[in-house]
Write a protein that holds these residues in place. Structure first.
Motif, PDB file in Angstrom:
ATOM      1  N   GLN A 177       0.855  -1.078  -0.035  1.00  8.83           N
ATOM      2  CA  GLN A 177       0.124   0.055   0.141  1.00  8.83           C
ATOM      3  C   GLN A 177       0.840   1.417   0.076  1.00  8.83           C
ATOM      4  O   GLN A 177       0.545   2.180  -0.524  1.00  8.83           O
ATOM      5  N   GLN A 178       1.796   1.140   0.584  1.00  6.31           N
ATOM      6  CA  GLN A 178       3.098   2.294   0.553  1.00  6.31           C
ATOM      7  C   GLN A 178       3.476   2.627  -0.759  1.00  6.31           C
ATOM      8  O   GLN A 178       3.567   3.649  -1.250  1.00  6.31           O
ATOM      9  N   ARG A 179       3.826   1.500  -1.210  1.00  5.77           N
ATOM     10  CA  ARG A 179       4.246   1.602  -2.868  1.00  5.77           C
ATOM     11  C   ARG A 179       3.071   2.092  -3.662  1.00  5.77           C
ATOM     12  O   ARG A 179       3.495   2.949  -4.580  1.00  5.77           O
ATOM     13  N   ILE A 180       2.088   1.593  -3.554  1.00  6.81           N
ATOM     14  CA  ILE A 180       0.947   2.223  -4.596  1.00  6.81           C
ATOM     15  C   ILE A 180       0.616   3.521  -4.144  1.00  6.81           C
ATOM     16  O   ILE A 180       0.454   4.393  -5.105  1.00  6.81           O
ATOM     17  N   GLY A 181       1.002   4.126  -2.978  1.00  6.28           N
ATOM     18  CA  GLY A 181       0.781   5.452  -2.703  1.00  6.28           C
ATOM     19  C   GLY A 181       1.870   6.521  -3.260  1.00  6.28           C
ATOM     20  O   GLY A 181       1.517   7.433  -3.973  1.00  6.28           O
ATOM     21  N   ILE A 182       3.131   5.769  -3.451  1.00  7.96           N
ATOM     22  CA  ILE A 182       4.311   6.592  -4.382  1.00  7.96           C
ATOM     23  C   ILE A 182       3.977   6.516  -5.504  1.00  7.96           C
ATOM     24  O   ILE A 182       4.232   7.220  -6.369  1.00  7.96           O
ATOM     25  N   ALA A 183       3.416   5.151  -6.062  1.00  9.63           N
ATOM     26  CA  ALA A 183       3.185   5.283  -7.335  1.00  9.63           C
ATOM     27  C   ALA A 183       1.999   6.298  -7.791  1.00  9.63           C
ATOM     28  O   ALA A 183       2.184   7.066  -9.153  1.00  9.63           O
ATOM     29  N   GLN A 184       0.944   6.642  -7.065  1.00  6.98           N
ATOM     30  CA  GLN A 184       0.083   7.674  -7.246  1.00  6.98           C
ATOM     31  C   GLN A 184       0.643   8.974  -7.194  1.00  6.98           C
ATOM     32  O   GLN A 184       0.419  10.066  -8.016  1.00  6.98           O
ATOM     33  N   ALA A 185       1.739   9.196  -6.455  1.00 11.47           N
ATOM     34  CA  ALA A 185       2.442  10.538  -6.489  1.00 11.47           C
ATOM     35  C   ALA A 185       3.111  10.769  -7.396  1.00 11.47           C
ATOM     36  O   ALA A 185       3.478  11.966  -7.724  1.00 11.47           O
ATOM     37  N   LEU A 186       3.606   9.935  -8.240  1.00 12.46           N
ATOM     38  CA  LEU A 186       4.476  10.042  -9.401  1.00 12.46           C
ATOM     39  C   LEU A 186       3.917   9.794 -10.646  1.00 12.46           C
ATOM     40  O   LEU A 186       4.299   9.869 -11.791  1.00 12.46           O
ATOM     41  N   LEU A 187       2.626   9.410 -10.822  1.00 11.74           N
ATOM     42  CA  LEU A 187       1.774   9.275 -11.995  1.00 11.74           C
ATOM     43  C   LEU A 187       1.763  10.143 -12.804  1.00 11.74           C
ATOM     44  O   LEU A 187       1.793  10.093 -13.969  1.00 11.74           O
ATOM     45  N   ASN A 188       1.657  11.616 -12.506  1.00  7.45           N
ATOM     46  CA  ASN A 188       1.582  12.591 -13.411  1.00  7.45           C
ATOM     47  C   ASN A 188       2.788  13.187 -14.032  1.00  7.45           C
ATOM     48  O   ASN A 188       2.811  14.246 -14.440  1.00  7.45           O
ATOM     49  N   ASN A 189       3.873  12.484 -13.623  1.00 10.15           N
ATOM     50  CA  ASN A 189       5.293  13.030 -14.076  1.00 10.15           C
ATOM     51  C   ASN A 189       5.664  14.384 -13.336  1.00 10.15           C
ATOM     52  O   ASN A 189       5.961  15.459 -14.079  1.00 10.15           O
ATOM     53  N   PRO A 190       5.263  14.424 -11.998  1.00 11.78           N
ATOM     54  CA  PRO A 190       5.524  15.657 -11.464  1.00 11.78           C
ATOM     55  C   PRO A 190       6.685  16.296 -11.555  1.00 11.78           C
ATOM     56  O   PRO A 190       7.894  15.573 -11.478  1.00 11.78           O
ATOM     57  N   ARG A 191       6.839  17.697 -11.455  1.00  7.69           N
ATOM     58  CA  ARG A 191       8.291  18.283 -11.186  1.00  7.69           C
ATOM     59  C   ARG A 191       8.630  18.661  -9.838  1.00  7.69           C
ATOM     60  O   ARG A 191       9.889  18.548  -9.472  1.00  7.69           O
ATOM     61  N   VAL A 192       7.679  18.567  -9.037  1.00 11.00           N
ATOM     62  CA  VAL A 192       7.766  18.455  -7.473  1.00 11.00           C
ATOM     63  C   VAL A 192       7.178  17.471  -6.603  1.00 11.00           C
ATOM     64  O   VAL A 192       5.865  17.290  -6.978  1.00 11.00           O
ATOM     65  N   VAL A 193       7.547  16.666  -5.904  1.00 16.30           N
ATOM     66  CA  VAL A 193       7.237  15.678  -5.233  1.00 16.30           C
ATOM     67  C   VAL A 193       7.232  15.817  -3.743  1.00 16.30           C
ATOM     68  O   VAL A 193       8.531  15.833  -3.074  1.00 16.30           O
ATOM     69  N   PHE A 194       6.037  15.697  -2.901  1.00 14.39           N
ATOM     70  CA  PHE A 194       6.146  15.899  -1.518  1.00 14.39           C
ATOM     71  C   PHE A 194       5.899  14.567  -0.899  1.00 14.39           C
ATOM     72  O   PHE A 194       4.716  13.762  -1.243  1.00 14.39           O
TER      73      PHE A 194
END
Length: 324
Positions: free
Chosen positions: A154-171
């Protein structure tokens, strides 16, 4: 996470372009001040550690920066745009500390939902979802329901959704809290890979050894304000512990040594050992020169840099709150 996420041999230089800027951010709930004064700058392509004891205002600060709550006072810019700007938010990824996803959805469905919220097209979602599942080590299990995932998954899927949109800034708020040592290593490698691609990482973590291993700069907050900030190397080199292994000491030598270093302990004997704190390596060199001039045989000099945890505890304790 996959081998393709291994740390690059040559990291991309950190830019001097600020992508996060806050000026006197303040948040008050009734008569409780959650954040007193948050003022900081985070630069493009760096890994920035955000540290503080429980109750210091870290999570509230992050929520203000990503636009989830409105500050009571102060201003901030993300990617050059004001807080809450929709265009900036499309380029931000966020993993909250206490996340609760729709556990009846399959992993792929969950990511598809978040992709729609980001405004990604069907073709973008179809291409990107397998990429991020591979990136976080969940390839082959995207068809399973999230409720069947372990805490680490679940932690990994959370990281996946944080990176899904090819962000320039990740919190990332406590991104390794549910992971085992291998999983934490994977996240470290992923963070370094993102940095090599120019992504800015804002990392909040209680695992100070993890922060020390990946962060370029850190800010330490206490009582809702930044009490220390700077490059990791600078914070850790502000004070060194050094052990002088000496021969017979002439009278008054230890007292004179205090002009160069802060003497903490002296172990008498045929080979006395003096343990001291030094401001930097130059101070150690000067102390050695002094000992030689004073006629004290120097058999060994063993410097030891302080850990981030030691620096953190000292700073927070001086500010009047013990980490807990």
């Amino acid at each position: 996470m996959t081998a393709t996420g291994s740390a690059p041999s040559q990291a991309r230089p950190v830019s001097v372009v600020p992508v996060i800027e806050s000026f006197g951010l303040r948040k008050v709930y009734g008569d409780r001040v959650a954040v007193e004064d948050l003022s900081l700058e985070v630069y493009e392509g760096e890994v920035f550690g955000f540290l503080g004891p429980n109750g210091a205002g870290k999570t509230t600060s992050v929520k203000m920066l990503v636009g989830l709550i409105q500050p009571t006072a102060g201003t901030a810019r993300i990617l050059g745009r004001p807080l809450g700007d929709l265009e900036a938010r499309r380029r931000i990824g966020f993993l909250p500390e206490l996340f609760r996803f729709h556990d009846w959805l399959r992993g792929e469905e969950l990511l598809d939902l978040h992709g729609k919220l980001y405004g990604m097209s069907r073709e973008e979602r179809r291409r990107r979802i397998p990429e991020v599942l591979e990136l976080v080590g969940l390839a082959g299990v995207g068809h399973l329901r999230v409720r069947t995932y372990s805490k680490g998954m679940q932690q990994r899927i959370g990281i996946a959704q944080a990176l899904l949109n090819n962000p320039r800034v990740v919190f990332l708020d406590e991104p390794t809290s549910a992971l085992d040592p291998l999983g934490r290593r994977d996240v470290r490698e992923l963070i370094l890979r993102l940095k090599s691609e120019g992504v800015t990482i804002f990392l909040n973590s209680h695992l100070l050894s993890e922060v020390e291993s990946v962060c370029d700069r850190v800010a330490i907050v206490n009582h809702g304000r930044v009490v220390a900030t700077g490059p990791m190397s600078e914070l850790l080199s502000r004070e060194l512990t050094v052990e002088f292994r000496l021969g017979a000491l002439p009278d008054g030598v230890v007292g004179g040594l205090a002009a160069y270093v802060q003497v903490e302990t002296v172990a008498d004997g045929p080979r006395p050992v003096v343990v001291a704190r030094a401001a930097d390596e130059t101070a150690i060199a000067r102390a050695v020169d002094y000992l030689v001039r004073a006629g004290a045989p120097v058999y060994g000099v063993v410097p030891e840099r302080r850990t981030l945890e030691e620096v953190f505890v000292d700073i927070v304790s001086r500010e009047g709150a013990e980490p807990r």
